[in-house]
Write an enzyme that holds these catalytic residues in place. Structure first.
Site, PDB file in Angstrom:
ATOM      1  N   ASP A 139      -2.232  -7.385  -6.525  1.00 55.75           N
ATOM      2  CA  ASP A 139      -2.645  -6.004  -6.255  1.00 55.75           C
ATOM      3  C   ASP A 139      -4.053  -5.973  -5.640  1.00 55.75           C
ATOM      4  OD1 ASP A 139      -2.394  -3.236  -6.266  1.00 55.75           O
ATOM      5  OD2 ASP A 139      -1.616  -3.180  -8.310  1.00 55.75           O
ATOM      6  N   GLU A 145      -1.380  -4.234  -1.122  1.00 49.28           N
ATOM      7  CA  GLU A 145      -2.626  -3.510  -0.826  1.00 49.28           C
ATOM      8  C   GLU A 145      -2.335  -2.159  -0.189  1.00 49.28           C
ATOM      9  OE1 GLU A 145      -2.323  -3.232   2.647  1.00 49.28           O
ATOM     10  OE2 GLU A 145      -4.467  -3.687   2.950  1.00 49.28           O
ATOM     11  N   TRP A 146      -1.126  -1.659  -0.422  1.00 49.62           N
ATOM     12  CA  TRP A 146      -0.716  -0.278  -0.125  1.00 49.62           C
ATOM     13  C   TRP A 146      -0.854   0.130   1.333  1.00 49.62           C
ATOM     14  CZ3 TRP A 146      -5.547  -0.047  -3.191  1.00 49.62           C
ATOM     15  CH2 TRP A 146      -5.371  -0.572  -4.460  1.00 49.62           C
ATOM     16  N   GLY A 147      -0.871  -0.850   2.229  1.00 50.15           N
ATOM     17  CA  GLY A 147      -0.987  -0.508   3.646  1.00 50.15           C
ATOM     18  C   GLY A 147      -2.395  -0.094   4.045  1.00 50.15           C
ATOM     19  N   ASP A 181       1.951   4.241  -4.455  1.00 49.54           N
ATOM     20  CA  ASP A 181       3.083   4.268  -5.383  1.00 49.54           C
ATOM     21  C   ASP A 181       3.936   5.518  -5.123  1.00 49.54           C
ATOM     22  OD1 ASP A 181       1.495   2.233  -6.209  1.00 49.54           O
ATOM     23  OD2 ASP A 181       1.207   2.956  -8.245  1.00 49.54           O
TER      24      ASP A 181
HETATM   25  C1  GLA Z   1      -0.962  -0.127  -8.301  1.00 54.45           C
HETATM   26  C2  GLA Z   1       0.305  -0.673  -7.664  1.00 54.45           C
HETATM   27  C3  GLA Z   1       1.489  -0.411  -8.588  1.00 54.45           C
HETATM   28  C4  GLA Z   1       1.227  -1.037  -9.954  1.00 54.45           C
HETATM   29  C5  GLA Z   1      -0.065  -0.487 -10.511  1.00 54.45           C
HETATM   30  C6  GLA Z   1      -0.498  -1.174 -11.790  1.00 54.45           C
HETATM   31  O1  GLA Z   1      -0.954   1.260  -8.365  1.00 54.45           O
HETATM   32  O2  GLA Z   1       0.519  -0.085  -6.420  1.00 54.45           O
HETATM   33  O3  GLA Z   1       2.680  -0.917  -8.017  1.00 54.45           O
HETATM   34  O4  GLA Z   1       1.197  -2.425  -9.838  1.00 54.45           O
HETATM   35  O5  GLA Z   1      -1.135  -0.660  -9.593  1.00 54.45           O
HETATM   36  O6  GLA Z   1      -1.670  -0.599 -12.260  1.00 54.45           O
END
Ligand code: GLA
Length: 487
Positions: free
Chosen positions: A136, A175-177, A201
């Site tokens: 993450d 890293e969510w893009g 998320d």
């Molecule tokens: C981020 C990630 C999630 C999860 C949480 C855990 O938000 O995007 O998929 O792993 O952290 O805290």
């Protein structure tokens, strides 16, 4: 394909829950359908290290499972997962701190990341027996680190761990893009197989055993699911072994209806996105389970080219037709998404699928029935999705014939374009080659070894513009042919 603990259990995760979920996956038909990873997300570790820098594991959360085991050792749960013939996954952060998002409240845990301990931690995960690690970015973002730099270091640490233990450790980049990972994640650190999250998320976790004002009001909507799908569309970066990750699935969770489950499963399958189910597997309805294990949807998902779909037309606002080229010549997977409040009669224009003439075969995936090829009109209920496979004739491609040299100025000037690349790779190992386009996109192709005079084939979606495929002095690699299809 597998299960991830975060969506339904967040930081209350423990050995007992993981065992229950693994048992459910092994016995409810999912394992037979191909789901194999059991991934323990954040919350497994509280941020404490011993004097030598080793991670200290809570013995109550992770007790012994078998006689002779020691409490507080993550190899216990990894061995349990392996005993069901499944693979085990774990989680860390690229920075110093993790996310520490205890559902809604609770202590923020510092130092749950791996920065400064990459070699030590990835070797430890591998020694414990883990096969997969999700890394993450909460700590990385907080410290304003470069994703491309950190994840390359992580990929190298993983390679060193693999060399020591002889066990493959699959890297899941999360890293969510935020720093356009589709440009650097394919082939990062010369790694062969990886996935990268393309967005945040879908929703914060929905833990059914927790009740508080904030948490109780969490319901998943079609907007949540569709936004994740749209954020994840980077078809030019996705090749066999490298996948855009649209996030863990929320299928069957609070707020999801059967129709919304179909939209979710259909879009994730046609995108060849990781199918990491975040739901509580002990509570899945028969309808949700039958979608997750639908053989024809999974065949679309597991197509060897693993490409993403392209939106080919939107006949009326909110009604979209998506098509994905598949490995079998002339085959397309097609999703018709009806995001409107009314049922839609959709007439499919076959030419828009890049096929020559009308289809020879048409298959409705959800019902498992052949459809009449003479009738191109399909009825899709409001807020639902039809999934089809279409077999027809491929149009005549532009051919680039080469041997041993780079291919430059590949024309894809009419938009994203489907291409098939044939190659021979006699090096004995997967070779990662860069592909650069005038559109600014740079990506990488992983070309697995071929045997004798055989050729290997990969599918790709070229970005709009012209592209150069660079072999950069690879001696044992020869491009035999590139077919670029008019769409
Ligand atoms: C981020 C990630 C999630 C999860 C949480 C855990 O938000 O995007 O998929 O792993 O952290 O805290």
């Amino acid at each position: 394909m597998g299960w991830n603990s975060w969506n339904s259990f967040a930081n209350i995760i423990n050995s007992q829950i993981v065992q229950q979920q693994a048992k459910a996956l092994a016995s409810n038909g999912m394992k037979v359908a191909g789901y194999e990873y059991i991934v323990i997300d954040e919350g497994w570790w509280l941020g404490e290290r011993d004097a030598a820098g080793n991670i200290v594991v809570d013995p109550k959360q992770w007790p012994a499972i078998q006689p002779g085991q020691k409490a507080g050792d993550m190899s216990n749960i990894a061995a349990y997962i392996h005993s069901l013939d499944l693979k085990a996954g774990i989680y860390t952060d690229a920075g110093r701190d993790g996310c520490s998002m205890y559902p809604d409240s609770g202590p923020k845990l510092l130092n749950t990341g791996s920065e400064g301990h990459y070699d030590q931690d990835f070797l430890q995960f591998s020694k414990w027996g883990f096969d997969y690690v999700k890394v993450d970015w909460c700590g990385g973002a907080k410290e304003k680190l470069s994703g491309a730099v950190q994840y390359a270091q992580i990929a190298h640490a993983i390679q060193r761990a693999e060399n020591t233990t002889g066990r493959k450790l699959f890297l899941s980049i999360c890293e969510w893009g935020s720093q356009n990972p589709w440009f650097w994640a394919p082939g990062v650190g010369d790694i062969e197989t990886t996935i990268w999250r393309t967005g945040g998320d879908i929703i914060p976790p929905v833990v059914e055993s927790l009740h508080d004002a904030e948490h109780d009001k969490r319901f998943i909507s079609s907007k949540n699911v569709l936004e994740s799908f749209e954020a994840g569309l980077h078809p030019e970066a996705q090749h066999t072994g490298y996948y855009n990750d649209l996030d863990m699935m929320v299928i069957g969770m609070r707020g999801m209806t059967d129709a919304l489950d179909r939209i979710h499963m259909g879009l994730w399958a046609i995108s060849s996105a990781p199918l990491m189910v975040g739901s509580d597997l002990t509570r899945l309805s028969p309808a949700t389970l039958s979608l997750l294990t639908n053989k024809e949807a999974l065949a679309i998902h597991n197509d060897p080219y693993g490409l993403q779909p392209i939106k080919v037309t939107e006949p009326t606002p909110g009604v979209q037709i998506w098509a994905k080229p598949m490995a079998i010549g002339g085959r397309r997977a097609v999703a018709i998404l009806n995001g409107t409040d009314a049922s839609a009669e959709v007439k499919v224009d076959w030419d828009k699928l890049g096929l020559k003439g009308p289809p020879k075969e048409l298959r409705d995936v959800w019902s498992g029935r052949d459809l009449d090829t003479g009738d191109a009109t399909l009825s899709v209920p409001a807020h639902d999705l039809a999934l089809l496979t279409v077999d027809g004739g491929e149009k005549t491609p532009a051919e680039y014939l080469v041997n041993q040299t780079d291919i430059t100025k590949i024309q894809a000037t009419r938009g994203p374009t489907f291409a098939r690349l044939q190659y021979a790779n006699t090096s004995g190992h997967t070779v990662v080659v860069p592909l650069k386009s005038t559109s600014g996109l740079s990506t990488a192709l992983a070309l697995p070894p071929t045997v004798g005079s055989d050729t290997g084939t990969v599918g790709l979606i070229l970005p709009h513009g012209t592209a150069d495929l660079l072999l950069e002095g690879q001696q044992r690699l020869a491009i035999r042919k590139l077919d670029v299809y008019p769409w």
